[in-house]
Structure formats: structure tokens, C-alpha cells
Design an enzyme around this catalytic site. Sequence first.
Site, short mmCIF file in Angstrom:
data_model
loop_
_atom_site.label_atom_id
_atom_site.label_comp_id
_atom_site.label_asym_id
_atom_site.label_seq_id
_atom_site.Cartn_x
_atom_site.Cartn_y
_atom_site.Cartn_z
N ASP A 1 5.64 32.71 64.38
CA ASP A 1 5.40 32.61 63.24
C ASP A 1 4.12 33.76 62.87
O ASP A 1 3.28 33.41 63.60
CB ASP A 1 4.88 31.14 62.72
CG ASP A 1 4.80 30.81 61.25
OD1 ASP A 1 6.13 31.24 60.64
OD2 ASP A 1 3.82 30.35 60.46
N SER A 2 4.45 34.23 61.70
CA SER A 2 3.25 35.34 61.49
C SER A 2 3.15 35.37 59.93
O SER A 2 3.83 34.95 59.14
CB SER A 2 3.90 36.63 61.81
OG SER A 2 5.04 36.88 61.46
N HIS B 1 0.19 42.55 65.89
CA HIS B 1 -0.01 41.12 66.12
C HIS B 1 1.13 40.55 66.98
O HIS B 1 1.08 40.00 68.28
CB HIS B 1 -0.11 40.58 64.79
CG HIS B 1 1.11 40.76 63.86
ND1 HIS B 1 1.52 42.11 63.39
CD2 HIS B 1 1.90 40.00 62.87
CE1 HIS B 1 2.29 42.28 62.60
NE2 HIS B 1 2.46 41.00 62.44
N ARG B 2 2.40 40.76 66.63
CA ARG B 2 3.47 40.42 67.37
C ARG B 2 3.50 41.01 68.83
O ARG B 2 3.73 40.19 69.77
CB ARG B 2 5.05 40.58 66.59
CG ARG B 2 5.90 39.61 66.73
CD ARG B 2 7.08 39.94 65.91
NE ARG B 2 6.99 40.95 64.90
CZ ARG B 2 6.48 40.73 63.40
NH1 ARG B 2 6.32 39.48 63.21
NH2 ARG B 2 6.55 41.81 62.89
N LYS C 1 3.57 51.12 66.00
CA LYS C 1 3.20 49.71 65.72
C LYS C 1 3.48 48.57 66.67
O LYS C 1 2.42 47.84 66.84
CB LYS C 1 4.14 49.49 64.17
CG LYS C 1 3.54 48.29 63.66
CD LYS C 1 4.56 47.75 62.44
CE LYS C 1 4.10 46.32 62.13
NZ LYS C 1 5.17 45.78 61.20
N GLU D 1 12.43 22.71 59.29
CA GLU D 1 11.35 22.69 58.09
C GLU D 1 10.19 23.25 58.69
O GLU D 1 9.36 22.48 59.93
CB GLU D 1 11.09 21.17 57.38
CG GLU D 1 10.60 21.42 56.13
CD GLU D 1 10.10 19.80 55.68
OE1 GLU D 1 9.25 20.10 54.77
OE2 GLU D 1 10.68 18.83 56.12
N GLY E 1 7.97 44.11 54.34
CA GLY E 1 6.91 43.26 54.06
C GLY E 1 5.70 43.74 53.44
O GLY E 1 5.67 44.68 52.37
N ASP F 1 3.72 45.87 55.10
CA ASP F 1 3.11 46.95 55.91
C ASP F 1 2.63 48.05 54.92
O ASP F 1 1.66 48.70 55.44
CB ASP F 1 4.40 47.49 56.61
CG ASP F 1 4.46 46.88 57.83
OD1 ASP F 1 3.38 46.26 58.43
OD2 ASP F 1 5.61 46.65 58.32
P1 IMP Z 1 8.13 35.05 59.75
O1 IMP Z 1 7.00 35.01 61.02
O2 IMP Z 1 9.38 35.57 60.34
O3 IMP Z 1 8.07 33.71 59.27
O4 IMP Z 1 7.63 35.92 58.71
C1 IMP Z 1 6.46 35.83 58.07
C2 IMP Z 1 5.99 36.86 56.84
O5 IMP Z 1 4.84 37.53 57.13
C3 IMP Z 1 7.12 37.88 56.62
O6 IMP Z 1 8.28 37.83 56.05
C4 IMP Z 1 6.12 39.16 56.05
O7 IMP Z 1 6.01 38.86 54.55
C5 IMP Z 1 4.91 38.81 56.88
N1 IMP Z 1 4.81 39.70 57.92
C6 IMP Z 1 4.76 39.23 59.29
N2 IMP Z 1 4.78 40.22 60.14
C7 IMP Z 1 4.50 41.41 59.31
C8 IMP Z 1 4.63 42.77 59.47
O8 IMP Z 1 4.34 43.37 60.82
N3 IMP Z 1 4.50 43.57 58.47
C9 IMP Z 1 4.56 43.15 57.31
N4 IMP Z 1 4.65 41.90 56.94
C10 IMP Z 1 4.65 41.10 58.03
#
Ligand code: IMP
Length: 202
Positions: A73-74, A184-185, A179, A44, A157, A159
Site C-alpha cells: 500500500d503506498s 519507495h516501492r 525510479k 476493504e 499519479g 509523479d
Molecule cells: P496503491 O498503493 O496501489 O493503493 O496506490 C496508492 C496511490 O498512491 C496511487 O494510486 C497513486 O495515487 C499514489 N502513488 C503511489 N506510488 C506512486 C508513485 O510511485 N508515483 C505516483 N503516485 C504514486
Amino acid sequence: MDTKKIIVATGNANKVIEIREILKDMDVTLSSLKDEGLQDVDIEENGKTFEENAIIKAKAICEMTGEICMADDSGLVVDALGGEPGIYSARYLGRDTSYDYKNNYIIKQLEGKEGAERSARFVCACACALPNGKVLTAEGVIEGQIGFEQKGENGFGYDPIFFLPEKGKTTAEISPEEKNEISHRGRAFTKMRELLKDELQG
Ligand code: IMP
């Protein structure tokens, strides 16, 4: 130094590939949740920030396995929407709504706004939990603006609406390699690589 195993706490195979590329000069073996038979583990994510959620995931898997574990987490932060969708990016407007719908909704909310009023950023927090209880954290950010329409077929997502003014393109219009270099990642994991090198070698 012995080769260390690091479990990457994600169900997303693309993230594992991306992280493997970033950590390729380190003497580590990456293992996915699937490799560990843990793909169905449900953690969770009830933190209030990207960092808290990354730490929750990394610690949970580290405690379960006794191995070094990395998680991230992003999400997308839109200033004109008070920071939404933020940590709720994946489930924004409902987990089952399409990104086409989510993206068009955000464009509509920003109607009448220009330039800096459309500012947004992708944020990624990365956490690495070690069996000795220590937790390393790193954050990466890429600044941009919400575009006036969806553009581009690459990425995923949000993008197609994440416009980079200096490139005149969205992150869905640049190549995956381009990219990764600025994302960010990419930035968060590159910082984490340096922290981890110090930790494992120190
Ligand atoms: P998580 O970090 O895998 O939980 O993803 C978080 C969410 O943030 C994703 O499902 C997308 O909706 C959005 N997101 C995170 N990074 C990106 C990216 O590089 N491009 C587009 N959407 C992103």
C-alpha cells in the site's frame, strides 16, 4: 529448497513486473490475482496506516488461498497538508478526478511556500502473509518536495509534482529504471526480499 509460489495481491500488472525484477534471484514463482482467478475479489482497505492496509490485503488473500501472499500500500504524504493525501492517495478529491486535477489542487494549496515548507514523501508498506500465520512487513520511503508546476511524462499519479531536489527533476522526468532504484516501492520490496530469504531458508 522447493520453488515457492508467492501470490502478489494487486490488480496492477506493472507492480507485478516490478516485484518480479526485484525478486529475480530468489527461487520463487510469482502469481498475480488474475492468474489465481481472484481479480474481482474486493478487500476493504479500512486500515489507518499504509502498513495496516498492506497487512489486511496480504492476510485476506493468504487465508483465501493457503499460499504465501504479498501486498503493498503506498501513497504521497505532504507535510504542509497535514500528511494528506496519505492513505487516501488513490481516492483523494474523489476516485474519479484526474491526476491533473489532484496535482494542480496540491500545487495551489502550497502557494507561497518555499523549499523545506514544500517537503513531501512517497511511502510504500509491503506485507507478506505466510500460511503459518506469520506476517512480515517492510517500509520504503523516498523524500522530495512538491514542485511549482507539473513536469514530465513518465510514471503515473503524483509523479509530475514530486520533485527530487538532488536531481533537479520530478519522478515523472526520470526513467522507470532510475525510479525503481530509488523509489519507495523498490526500497520496500528489496527489504522484503531479504526478510523472505531469511524466512524461507531459515
Ligand atoms: P496503491 O498503493 O496501489 O493503493 O496506490 C496508492 C496511490 O498512491 C496511487 O494510486 C497513486 O495515487 C499514489 N502513488 C503511489 N506510488 C506512486 C508513485 O510511485 N508515483 C505516483 N503516485 C504514486
